[in-house]
Design a protein around this motif. Sequence first.
Motif, PDB file in Angstrom:
ATOM      1  N   MET A  13       0.972  -1.207   0.010  1.00  0.00           N
ATOM      2  CA  MET A  13       0.030   0.147   0.112  1.00  0.00           C
ATOM      3  C   MET A  13       0.938   1.283   0.056  1.00  0.00           C
ATOM      4  SD  MET A  13      -3.156  -1.188   2.396  1.00  0.00           S
ATOM      5  CE  MET A  13      -4.185  -2.708   2.145  1.00  0.00           C
ATOM      6  N   ASN A  14       1.053   1.832  -1.261  1.00  0.00           N
ATOM      7  CA  ASN A  14       2.009   2.684  -1.403  1.00  0.00           C
ATOM      8  C   ASN A  14       1.522   4.180  -1.198  1.00  0.00           C
ATOM      9  OD1 ASN A  14       3.863   0.668  -1.973  1.00  0.00           O
ATOM     10  ND2 ASN A  14       3.122   0.425  -4.054  1.00  0.00           N
ATOM     11  N   ASP A  15       2.789   5.055  -0.905  1.00  0.00           N
ATOM     12  CA  ASP A  15       2.559   6.506  -0.803  1.00  0.00           C
ATOM     13  C   ASP A  15       2.686   7.063  -2.124  1.00  0.00           C
ATOM     14  OD1 ASP A  15       2.218   6.731   1.969  1.00  0.00           O
ATOM     15  OD2 ASP A  15       4.598   6.285   2.239  1.00  0.00           O
ATOM     16  N   ILE A  16       1.747   8.019  -2.598  1.00  0.00           N
ATOM     17  CA  ILE A  16       2.007   8.766  -3.823  1.00  0.00           C
ATOM     18  C   ILE A  16       2.750   9.834  -3.553  1.00  0.00           C
ATOM     19  CG2 ILE A  16       0.845   9.748  -6.011  1.00  0.00           C
ATOM     20  CD1 ILE A  16      -1.088   7.700  -5.536  1.00  0.00           C
ATOM     21  N   LEU A  17       4.009  10.136  -3.914  1.00  0.00           N
ATOM     22  CA  LEU A  17       4.773  11.298  -3.515  1.00  0.00           C
ATOM     23  C   LEU A  17       4.879  12.442  -4.383  1.00  0.00           C
ATOM     24  CD1 LEU A  17       7.918   9.217  -2.614  1.00  0.00           C
ATOM     25  CD2 LEU A  17       5.944   9.915  -0.803  1.00  0.00           C
ATOM     26  N   GLN A 121       3.766  -6.891  -6.501  1.00  0.00           N
ATOM     27  CA  GLN A 121       4.955  -6.775  -7.507  1.00  0.00           C
ATOM     28  C   GLN A 121       4.632  -5.622  -8.583  1.00  0.00           C
ATOM     29  OE1 GLN A 121       3.953 -10.249 -10.641  1.00  0.00           O
ATOM     30  NE2 GLN A 121       2.481 -10.584  -8.548  1.00  0.00           N
ATOM     31  N   ARG A 122       5.638  -5.668  -9.624  1.00  0.00           N
ATOM     32  CA  ARG A 122       5.277  -4.474 -10.429  1.00  0.00           C
ATOM     33  C   ARG A 122       4.009  -4.280 -11.079  1.00  0.00           C
ATOM     34  NH1 ARG A 122       8.716  -3.512 -16.105  1.00  0.00           N
ATOM     35  NH2 ARG A 122       8.108  -1.238 -16.238  1.00  0.00           N
ATOM     36  N   GLY A 123       3.484  -3.135 -10.802  1.00  0.00           N
ATOM     37  CA  GLY A 123       2.270  -2.859 -11.359  1.00  0.00           C
ATOM     38  C   GLY A 123       0.987  -3.719 -10.545  1.00  0.00           C
ATOM     39  N   ARG A 124       1.233  -4.195  -9.411  1.00  0.00           N
ATOM     40  CA  ARG A 124       0.037  -5.122  -8.850  1.00  0.00           C
ATOM     41  C   ARG A 124       0.544  -5.071  -7.424  1.00  0.00           C
ATOM     42  NH1 ARG A 124      -1.465 -11.103 -10.082  1.00  0.00           N
ATOM     43  NH2 ARG A 124      -2.655 -10.265 -11.907  1.00  0.00           N
ATOM     44  N   TYR A 125      -0.289  -4.267  -6.694  1.00  0.00           N
ATOM     45  CA  TYR A 125      -0.255  -3.726  -5.524  1.00  0.00           C
ATOM     46  C   TYR A 125      -1.499  -4.132  -4.447  1.00  0.00           C
ATOM     47  CZ  TYR A 125       3.327  -1.248  -7.541  1.00  0.00           C
ATOM     48  OH  TYR A 125       4.129  -0.799  -8.456  1.00  0.00           O
ATOM     49  N   ARG A 126      -1.366  -4.277  -3.224  1.00  0.00           N
ATOM     50  CA  ARG A 126      -2.467  -4.567  -2.522  1.00  0.00           C
ATOM     51  C   ARG A 126      -3.406  -3.259  -2.129  1.00  0.00           C
ATOM     52  NH1 ARG A 126       0.902  -7.814   2.466  1.00  0.00           N
ATOM     53  NH2 ARG A 126       1.170  -9.778   1.214  1.00  0.00           N
ATOM     54  N   GLN A 127      -2.813  -2.101  -2.234  1.00  0.00           N
ATOM     55  CA  GLN A 127      -3.858  -1.020  -2.533  1.00  0.00           C
ATOM     56  C   GLN A 127      -3.463  -0.475  -3.869  1.00  0.00           C
ATOM     57  OE1 GLN A 127      -4.970   2.200   0.210  1.00  0.00           O
ATOM     58  NE2 GLN A 127      -4.409   3.644  -1.318  1.00  0.00           N
ATOM     59  N   PHE A 128      -4.664  -0.769  -4.991  1.00  0.00           N
ATOM     60  CA  PHE A 128      -4.305  -0.331  -6.281  1.00  0.00           C
ATOM     61  C   PHE A 128      -5.432   0.613  -6.679  1.00  0.00           C
ATOM     62  CE2 PHE A 128      -6.428  -4.277  -6.048  1.00  0.00           C
ATOM     63  CZ  PHE A 128      -7.578  -3.946  -7.214  1.00  0.00           C
ATOM     64  N   HIS A 129      -5.311   1.004  -7.869  1.00  0.00           N
ATOM     65  CA  HIS A 129      -6.341   2.458  -8.316  1.00  0.00           C
ATOM     66  C   HIS A 129      -6.752   1.803  -9.690  1.00  0.00           C
ATOM     67  CE1 HIS A 129      -4.117   4.336  -5.398  1.00  0.00           C
ATOM     68  NE2 HIS A 129      -5.223   5.251  -5.377  1.00  0.00           N
ATOM     69  N   GLN A 130      -8.085   1.752  -9.759  1.00  0.00           N
ATOM     70  CA  GLN A 130      -8.608   1.658 -11.025  1.00  0.00           C
ATOM     71  C   GLN A 130      -9.794   2.637 -11.756  1.00  0.00           C
ATOM     72  OE1 GLN A 130     -11.401  -1.974 -10.604  1.00  0.00           O
ATOM     73  NE2 GLN A 130      -9.531  -3.418 -11.166  1.00  0.00           N
ATOM     74  N   LEU A 131      -9.646   2.989 -12.920  1.00  0.00           N
ATOM     75  CA  LEU A 131     -10.625   3.701 -13.544  1.00  0.00           C
ATOM     76  C   LEU A 131     -11.482   2.851 -14.301  1.00  0.00           C
ATOM     77  CD1 LEU A 131     -11.422   6.518 -14.741  1.00  0.00           C
ATOM     78  CD2 LEU A 131     -10.053   5.824 -16.709  1.00  0.00           C
ATOM     79  N   GLY A 132     -12.920   2.896 -14.056  1.00  0.00           N
ATOM     80  CA  GLY A 132     -13.865   2.098 -14.817  1.00  0.00           C
ATOM     81  C   GLY A 132     -15.011   2.882 -15.015  1.00  0.00           C
ATOM     82  N   VAL A 133     -15.788   1.969 -16.197  1.00  0.00           N
ATOM     83  CA  VAL A 133     -17.151   2.736 -16.859  1.00  0.00           C
ATOM     84  C   VAL A 133     -17.806   1.474 -16.716  1.00  0.00           C
ATOM     85  CG1 VAL A 133     -15.584   4.311 -18.326  1.00  0.00           C
ATOM     86  CG2 VAL A 133     -16.426   2.030 -19.070  1.00  0.00           C
ATOM     87  N   GLU A 134     -19.051   1.832 -16.342  1.00  0.00           N
ATOM     88  CA  GLU A 134     -20.284   0.929 -16.619  1.00  0.00           C
ATOM     89  C   GLU A 134     -21.558   1.552 -17.266  1.00  0.00           C
ATOM     90  OE1 GLU A 134     -19.273  -1.555 -15.139  1.00  0.00           O
ATOM     91  OE2 GLU A 134     -17.835  -1.190 -13.558  1.00  0.00           O
ATOM     92  N   ALA A 135     -22.293   0.929 -18.444  1.00  0.00           N
ATOM     93  CA  ALA A 135     -23.082   1.502 -19.004  1.00  0.00           C
ATOM     94  C   ALA A 135     -24.108   0.373 -18.812  1.00  0.00           C
ATOM     95  CB  ALA A 135     -22.761   1.554 -20.536  1.00  0.00           C
ATOM     96  N   LEU A 136     -25.156   1.059 -18.125  1.00  0.00           N
ATOM     97  CA  LEU A 136     -26.460   0.047 -17.553  1.00  0.00           C
ATOM     98  C   LEU A 136     -27.751   0.403 -18.369  1.00  0.00           C
ATOM     99  CD1 LEU A 136     -24.815   1.352 -14.649  1.00  0.00           C
ATOM    100  CD2 LEU A 136     -25.588  -1.018 -14.125  1.00  0.00           C
ATOM    101  N   GLY A 137     -28.322  -0.704 -18.956  1.00  0.00           N
ATOM    102  CA  GLY A 137     -29.569  -0.147 -19.800  1.00  0.00           C
ATOM    103  C   GLY A 137     -29.334  -0.493 -21.521  1.00  0.00           C
ATOM    104  N   PHE A 138     -28.114  -0.623 -21.798  1.00  0.00           N
ATOM    105  CA  PHE A 138     -28.012  -0.796 -23.282  1.00  0.00           C
ATOM    106  C   PHE A 138     -27.654  -2.323 -23.564  1.00  0.00           C
ATOM    107  CE2 PHE A 138     -26.565   3.263 -21.763  1.00  0.00           C
ATOM    108  CZ  PHE A 138     -26.960   4.109 -22.337  1.00  0.00           C
ATOM    109  N   LYS A 139     -28.507  -2.671 -24.530  1.00  0.00           N
ATOM    110  CA  LYS A 139     -28.449  -4.043 -25.056  1.00  0.00           C
ATOM    111  C   LYS A 139     -26.994  -4.450 -25.920  1.00  0.00           C
ATOM    112  CE  LYS A 139     -33.336  -5.371 -24.957  1.00  0.00           C
ATOM    113  NZ  LYS A 139     -34.222  -5.816 -25.890  1.00  0.00           N
ATOM    114  N   GLY A 140     -26.497  -3.490 -26.539  1.00  0.00           N
ATOM    115  CA  GLY A 140     -25.374  -3.644 -27.069  1.00  0.00           C
ATOM    116  C   GLY A 140     -25.608  -4.347 -28.752  1.00  0.00           C
TER     117      GLY A 140
END
Length: 437
Positions: A13-17, A121-140
């Motif tokens: 769980m890393n500090d962002i300096l 490990q590199r790029g994988r931490y116990r506290q990590f951050h995600q940017l995500g999107v969700e589209a709900l109600g669209f059949k595609g």
Amino acid sequence: MAKVQKIAGIRGMNDILPSEAPIWEYFEECAHDVLRGYGYKQIRTPILEATSLFKRGIGEVTDIVEKEMYCFTDSLNGEELALRPENTAGVVRSVIEHNLTYNAPQRLWYFGPMFRHERPQRGRYRQFHQLGVEALGFKGPDVDVEQILMARRLFDELEILPLKLELNSLGNLEERKVHREALIKYFESNRDVLDEDAKRRLYSNPLRILDTKNPDMQQLVEAAPKLLDYLKEDSLAFLRRMEELLSIAGVDYTINPRLVRGLDYYNHTVYEWVTDKLGAQATVCGGGRYDPLIEMLGGRPTPAVGFAMGVERVLEVMRECGFESAEPDTEVYVLHQGGNSQGYAMMLGEILRDAFYDVIVHAGESSLKSQMKKADQSGAKYALICGEEETAKGQVTVKCMYGDPEERFMKQETLDLQDAIQYFVNLNDDFFKEDEE
């Protein structure tokens, strides 16, 4: 007095300096602009949720729930709580609770920390951050493709293309059940090749065996029954339409039959954006369709599709691609000699901030020579000196800190305060005019 032992941060769980902040800020600004351009609106959900939300939404026989979630019992009221390991379940919970899809479909996005107890490990931490999107109600599948285009546009803005897009179809639940039976029968007949992890998953989650990284099992997995061979016309038509739209949009992709999700609520689309710049941790963004999930969590049947990207991994790719912060830490550094000149300097700083400059006013009292070193270290373009003599006369000394002083402005010149302020106002006006042109 006994020496006090220092307390270290929690492993993984890393500090962002401050030195790392510019790349985070740049990523967030680019993401905000791109997502706004597609009509997505931000949703912010709590970091803590009921443990049952993830057990029902992710599944009790997954690595996340079995081994990686941070769970505890609230000592005040006995509630079973968990730090969120991902945010799709939380977003869906919020959408159901607040009835957000009652009048219209929703395009939503989120950004924030997630928590999983795994080996850092590199790029994988116990506290990590995600940017995500969700589209709900669209059949595609048009919205599925829209999100792929959105991710590609963000990667283009961040200057980390080319990334490779891998695509697959998970069909529907009935098709997966038939495929699952075929998989179990196949792996049972090759039990001697399975590792312990695969044996544990054989009956609970056999699809995940296809995603193994064990080199001794690669040949076995390559020859395993492919889900694509079990899809019927509706699922194949959904996939074909996605491929048509991607081709029209000029998106290169490959079909990867081993790309799976081991949860029942996923259906049809599944994809990943991968890179060759991070070693084994190649995936920077994963997405797919999860039409059954909202009903599974207590809502009305609602189609849904989304993606999530690991921000730390994206930033690693940006660094590999040579990202550098183009802006200095500050634009103007104001020096003073204490007393009345300190208040004069603080007033000048406020005036320049009104003119949209980033300004540091030297804190405390020290020699002008020492302050000038601080000004140089700050990366400021200009140093403004408010000495006792300048303060008494209502003046300020302006010193250019970069480039050729004769061409840029002047090496150093003392001006009346109003003339100095007007110079900086004109400088900003010229910048905005050039930017508009």
